[in-house]
Design a protein around this motif. Structure first.
Motif, PDB file in Angstrom:
ATOM      1  N   LEU A  86       3.306   4.836   8.546  1.00 40.09           N
ATOM      2  CA  LEU A  86       3.994   3.556   8.680  1.00 40.09           C
ATOM      3  C   LEU A  86       5.228   3.577   7.781  1.00 40.09           C
ATOM      4  N   VAL A  87       6.373   3.243   8.342  1.00 41.26           N
ATOM      5  CA  VAL A  87       7.612   3.103   7.574  1.00 41.26           C
ATOM      6  C   VAL A  87       8.036   1.645   7.647  1.00 41.26           C
ATOM      7  N   VAL A  88       8.097   0.999   6.492  1.00 38.37           N
ATOM      8  CA  VAL A  88       8.556  -0.388   6.399  1.00 38.37           C
ATOM      9  C   VAL A  88       9.966  -0.335   5.814  1.00 38.37           C
ATOM     10  N   ALA A  89      10.944  -0.638   6.659  1.00 33.60           N
ATOM     11  CA  ALA A  89      12.347  -0.419   6.304  1.00 33.60           C
ATOM     12  C   ALA A  89      13.036  -1.750   6.036  1.00 33.60           C
ATOM     13  N   PHE A  90      13.245  -2.062   4.770  1.00 32.35           N
ATOM     14  CA  PHE A  90      13.986  -3.272   4.382  1.00 32.35           C
ATOM     15  C   PHE A  90      15.479  -2.992   4.548  1.00 32.35           C
ATOM     16  N   GLY A  91      16.109  -3.725   5.469  1.00 32.15           N
ATOM     17  CA  GLY A  91      17.496  -3.453   5.817  1.00 32.15           C
ATOM     18  C   GLY A  91      17.638  -2.450   6.931  1.00 32.15           C
ATOM     19  N   GLY A  92      16.524  -1.954   7.455  1.00 33.27           N
ATOM     20  CA  GLY A  92      16.552  -1.057   8.596  1.00 33.27           C
ATOM     21  C   GLY A  92      17.019   0.340   8.262  1.00 33.27           C
ATOM     22  N   LEU A 139       3.972  -9.694  -0.003  1.00 31.22           N
ATOM     23  CA  LEU A 139       3.164  -8.529   0.353  1.00 31.22           C
ATOM     24  C   LEU A 139       2.347  -8.063  -0.849  1.00 31.22           C
ATOM     25  N   ALA A 140       2.981  -8.042  -2.029  1.00 27.10           N
ATOM     26  CA  ALA A 140       2.257  -7.665  -3.244  1.00 27.10           C
ATOM     27  C   ALA A 140       1.142  -8.659  -3.547  1.00 27.10           C
ATOM     28  N   PHE A 141       1.397  -9.946  -3.319  1.00 27.40           N
ATOM     29  CA  PHE A 141       0.377 -10.967  -3.548  1.00 27.40           C
ATOM     30  C   PHE A 141      -0.868 -10.665  -2.726  1.00 27.40           C
ATOM     31  N   ARG A 196      -1.937  -3.644   6.801  1.00 21.46           N
ATOM     32  CA  ARG A 196      -1.629  -2.390   7.475  1.00 21.46           C
ATOM     33  C   ARG A 196      -1.011  -1.379   6.508  1.00 21.46           C
ATOM     34  N   MET A 197      -0.179  -1.860   5.611  1.00 25.33           N
ATOM     35  CA  MET A 197       0.411  -0.965   4.624  1.00 25.33           C
ATOM     36  C   MET A 197      -0.655  -0.332   3.738  1.00 25.33           C
ATOM     37  N   LEU A 227       0.831  -0.286  -4.010  1.00 22.88           N
ATOM     38  CA  LEU A 227       0.144   0.496  -2.982  1.00 22.88           C
ATOM     39  C   LEU A 227      -0.406   1.800  -3.547  1.00 22.88           C
ATOM     40  N   GLY A 228       0.264   2.354  -4.554  1.00 21.63           N
ATOM     41  CA  GLY A 228      -0.239   3.546  -5.225  1.00 21.63           C
ATOM     42  C   GLY A 228       0.024   4.849  -4.519  1.00 21.63           C
ATOM     43  N   GLN A 229       1.002   4.897  -3.610  1.00 18.80           N
ATOM     44  CA  GLN A 229       1.240   6.117  -2.838  1.00 18.80           C
ATOM     45  C   GLN A 229       2.476   6.883  -3.304  1.00 18.80           C
ATOM     46  N   ILE A 230       3.087   6.480  -4.391  1.00 22.40           N
ATOM     47  CA  ILE A 230       4.254   7.191  -4.917  1.00 22.40           C
ATOM     48  C   ILE A 230       3.822   8.599  -5.334  1.00 22.40           C
ATOM     49  N   GLY A 231       4.562   9.604  -4.870  1.00 20.58           N
ATOM     50  CA  GLY A 231       4.231  10.993  -5.164  1.00 20.58           C
ATOM     51  C   GLY A 231       3.388  11.664  -4.106  1.00 20.58           C
ATOM     52  N   LEU A 232       2.967  10.922  -3.079  1.00 23.15           N
ATOM     53  CA  LEU A 232       2.221  11.503  -1.968  1.00 23.15           C
ATOM     54  C   LEU A 232       3.171  11.825  -0.816  1.00 23.15           C
ATOM     55  N   PRO A 233       2.913  12.892  -0.071  1.00 20.97           N
ATOM     56  CA  PRO A 233       3.777  13.200   1.081  1.00 20.97           C
ATOM     57  C   PRO A 233       3.787  12.055   2.087  1.00 20.97           C
ATOM     58  N   GLY A 234       4.987  11.587   2.436  1.00 21.67           N
ATOM     59  CA  GLY A 234       5.114  10.514   3.405  1.00 21.67           C
ATOM     60  C   GLY A 234       4.850   9.132   2.863  1.00 21.67           C
ATOM     61  N   GLY A 235       4.591   9.014   1.557  1.00 21.96           N
ATOM     62  CA  GLY A 235       4.320   7.712   0.955  1.00 21.96           C
ATOM     63  C   GLY A 235       5.334   7.379  -0.115  1.00 21.96           C
ATOM     64  N   GLY A 236       5.149   6.229  -0.744  1.00 22.57           N
ATOM     65  CA  GLY A 236       6.040   5.816  -1.823  1.00 22.57           C
ATOM     66  C   GLY A 236       7.241   5.058  -1.311  1.00 22.57           C
TER      67      GLY A 236
END
Length: 776
Positions: free
Chosen positions: A186-192, A257-259, A317-318, A351-360
């Motif tokens: 999943l890619v959530v693109a702020f500003g596209g 989203l963080a909430f 979903r994130m 989310l805790g995915q920083i440093g994972l392939p495809g995450g962060g």
């Protein structure tokens, strides 16, 4: 890329691509796409035909009023943009410039010289106007400079406090597109991720990769969410979900989203404890313990005008997917622009995915072709600029403040500084009437210096409002080589045609000035144009060799024309080692960790940039307290048919205009409410200024939002009640000249409310594509 250059062929490079040059039967120079680029930009194909356009600066000129005043020992800028120009010889022009530089240095010191230049002047490594100007000025004692970039100033300043990395180095280490395609879900693109923006890279594009990379992601099942007021900020080929929030409300959405992640136990507490500091401060703020306002989806829905249920669903979903949070440069070009960058990183940390392939998270994917490009990053050599002996500087977007309020104090990045008193502006590369907000305010400041000197190809607004205009060559009229870190090719930019008129390259101009001011030997180092091109290429070749990359010797490269580079060696991802062992691989922040709350920023005491990511009401926004008489939010995005304002006079850009004006897109409901139909000329206005534009009606943006691309050449004519009106569609007649905060002082062009109405009467003629009156 799929191919190398053909032996004997001639090529050139622009910021938007590599092209083969050809000589037509009638002797005209033409351009065609390079075979190795699967998605060539059409912008470059149009350029050769426009090089001898009527707006070309053909010989040196001096403003008549300045020339008269100079002879009398008096200086004034009131006539800039209003008075005719007088043609002079190169000898006279260079003598005048050299004498002015010497006079200002002697009377006011080198800090009174502003070296105004911007980095998009040329893709060549040698003929880079900014580098040429700064090298010359440093050799005569230095100059006042600008810092940061209009594109991403807020991100540049905030990022080192949060992750310890500067933005520009971070560009080259971000998540590669192949890794995103392989691992992201999943890619959530702020500003596209608008592919039109990725037509360019500073220094040139070898092969356009963004569209095919997005297609590869879609083929592998990556899902995309376009969080933007504009539907087309994400290409249809990835079938994106569209979350059409109000402009400037990204932070509210991120906090909501963080909430949800925190409230529902979906955050990664292990990652937060090991790899971050300040989460508890952020948690209390998000939960409302700090200010009594819980940042719930319902709270955010009232600000961003998106369904609360959609935000809750997206957060869940994130948490379930390998999620990449993409932050566009556009979202930080608004009031408090530091906050969406910081809040986006905080959301990724939760989310805790920083440093994972495809995450962060990433900053700028889709904004330039080189970001996420897996090509090997050769440290290409550039013209050395030397050392600037002057300490004075100004944040780039505070240029007008500097001109209007010399000596005034301002805050920047934890420091209290003062604006220098600039007497002379020397501009080579870039167009401040494109980049700088609030043109009416800019004009007031622009008329204050004693002298403004411009090296320019075209009679654009910068040249028309100068005192001395020196004509320079285009890339097709000189020799150079093009290469950019993160791009997959090096290009021999062999001269394709003789200079138009009396145009000279910047190197020859500054060599002439250096001779007059006694620094010729230091400036040229005994080399001419081709000797410098060879020298810089061979330096680059040696650097590539140290990386294990073999480049041909210069003569073979010059004959071959284009050299393909390999992909970079696969290595650990950014933050991967840090994630695994944060104590052994700390970040260069005070804590060694990701700083969700920064004690350093807190100590600055900035009420407009607190010590953690926060929602701060912008000066203007839809649904906010300041909507008032201007109920539409203006998005001034990058154009699809030019780079910034470059080559607005070319046929591709002009063909995209409506009734000769820059197109402005309105939602059908907003157009109907104002009795506006597609093709109408409209007046766009607010309390700062007004412009004319051509109406386009489309459902590709949310109601209440209008889109007017940047870069229409400023064409001032009499407007309402005698005030200047731009009749061509320059959005900086409308944008506010306010810093993002006291931390970064970045531009806030995306924080702009306007009204639009049908234009009544006869539409004025567009005049800027011809030379100024009286110029041959």
């Amino acid at each position: 890329m799929d191919g190398q250059g053909a032996a004997g062929a001639r090529y050139t490079a622009f910021h938007w691509g590599t092209y083969r040059t050809r000589l037509d039967a009638d002797g005209a120079i033409g351009l065609e796409p390079f075979d190795g680029d699967p998605s060539p930009s059409p912008i470059g194909l149009d350029l050769a035909a426009s090089l001898a356009a009527p707006c070309r600066v053909g010989r040196p000129h001096v403003r008549a009023g300045w020339l008269d005043g100079h002879a009398a020992g008096a200086f004034g800028g009131a006539g800039r943009g209003r008075e005719p120009f007088v043609p002079v010889s190169w000898e006279v022009a260079l003598d005048l410039v050299a004498a002015e530089l010497a006079r200002v240095r002697a009377d006011h010191g080198n800090a009174a010289i502003f070296g105004g230049s911007y980095g998009w002047g040329s893709a060549g490594r040698f003929h880079h106007p900014q580098g040429q100007l700064h090298r010359f000025l440093n050799l005569i004692g230095g100059y006042t400079r600008s810092v940061n970039a209009y594109s991403h100033a807020a991100a540049e300043v905030i990022l080192p406090y949060v992750i310890g990395h500067g933005l520009r180095p971070f560009h080259g280490t971000q998540m590669p597109w192949p890794v995103l395609a392989e691992h992201a879900e999943l890619v959530v693109a702020f500003g596209g991720m608008n592919a039109k923006n990725a037509q360019v890279s500073p220094g040139g594009v070898g092969s356009h990769i963004v569209r095919r990379s997005l297609a590869r992601c879609a083929e592998r099942g990556v899902r995309f969410v376009n969080v933007s007021p504009i539907r087309d900020d994400m290409p249809a080929l990835v079938a994106p979900e569209w979350l059409p929030l109000r402009p400037n409300t990204d932070v509210a959405v991120m906090l909501a989203l963080a909430f949800v992640l925190i409230e529902e136990g979906l955050c990664d507490h292990d990652f937060l404890a090991r790899c971050t500091v300040g989460f508890d401060v952020f948690r209390r703020y998000v939960g409302g313990e700090t200010d009594g306002v819980a940042k719930t989806p319902e709270w955010a829905a009232g600000i961003a005008d998106v369904p609360a249920a959609a935000l809750r669903d997206l957060a869940r979903r994130m948490a379930r997917a390998r999620t990449f949070i993409a932050l566009s440069w556009s979202i930080q070009r608004g009031d408090h622009g530091e906050q969406p960058i910081w809040a986006g990183i905080a959301l990724a940390a939760v989310l805790g995915q920083i440093g994972l392939p495809g995450g962060g998270f990433g900053i700028g994917h889709g904004c330039c072709n080189y970001i996420g490009n897996p090509a090997a990053r050769v440290p290409w050599a550039a013209l050395p600029q030397g050392r600037n002996a002057v300490d004075a500087f100004v944040p780039v977007a505070r240029f007008t403040d500097m001109l209007l309020t010399p000596g005034a104090s301002f805050d920047y990045d934890g420091k209290r500084l003062s604006y220098p008193d600039v007497k002379l502006v020397y501009w080579a590369g870039g167009n401040p009437f494109h980049h700088q907000q609030d043109i009416n305010r800019l004009l007031a400041g622009w008329r204050r210096p004693q002298t403004i000197i411009v090296n320019e190809v075209w009679w654009n607004a910068c040249a028309r409002h100068a005192d001395i205009v020196l004509p320079v060559t285009s890339p097709l009229e000189r020799n150079d080589f093009g290469a950019a870190a993160g791009e997959g090719a090096a290009v021999a930019m062999r001269q394709a045609m003789q200079p138009v008129g009396e145009a000279r390259n910047d190197f020859d101009i500054f060599r002439g000035l250096a001779a007059r001011l006694g620094v010729l030997e230091a400036f040229a180092e005994g080399r001419d144009e081709m000797a410098w091109v060879r020298h810089l290429y061979e330096q680059s070749r040696a650097a590539a060799q140290r990386m294990g990359i073999a480049l041909p010797a210069f003569d073979a490269f010059w004959e071959q024309g284009v050299v393909e580079l390999p992909e970079g060696a696969a290595g650990p991802l950014l933050f991967e080692a840090f994630r695994g062992e944060p104590e052994a691989h700390p970040l260069p922040t005070p804590s060694g960790r990701i700083e969700i709350s920064s004690a350093t920023i807190g100590a600055f005491g900035y009420d407009d940039c607190p010590h953690h990511p926060a929602w701060i009401e912008p000066a203007e926004r839809l649904g906010g307290p300041s909507t008032g008489s201007y109920p539409l939010h203006l998005i001034s995005s990058q154009p699809a048919v030019r780079l910034h304002s470059q080559h607005d006079h070319a046929s591709l850009s002009r063909a995209a205009k409506i009734a000769g004006r820059e197109p402005i897109t309105l939602h059908p409901a907003d157009a109907a409410a104002r009795c506006i139909e597609a093709g109408d000329i409209v007046r766009v206005f607010n309390g700062r200024g007004e412009c004319l534009a051509g109406a386009v009606v489309s459902e590709a943006l949310r109601p209440g939002v209008v889109q007017l691309a940047t870069g229409a050449w400023y064409d001032p004519q009499a407007g309402s009640e005698g005030a200047p009106r731009d009749v061509h569609g320059n959005p900086n007649m409308l944008t506010m000249d306010k810093g993002t905060s006291r931390l970064a002082q970045g531009p806030t062009a995306m924080t702009t409310l306007v009204e639009v109405e049908r234009f009544r009467g006869n539409a004025p003629e567009i005049r800027v594509f011809a030379a100024p009156e009286g110029v041959d």
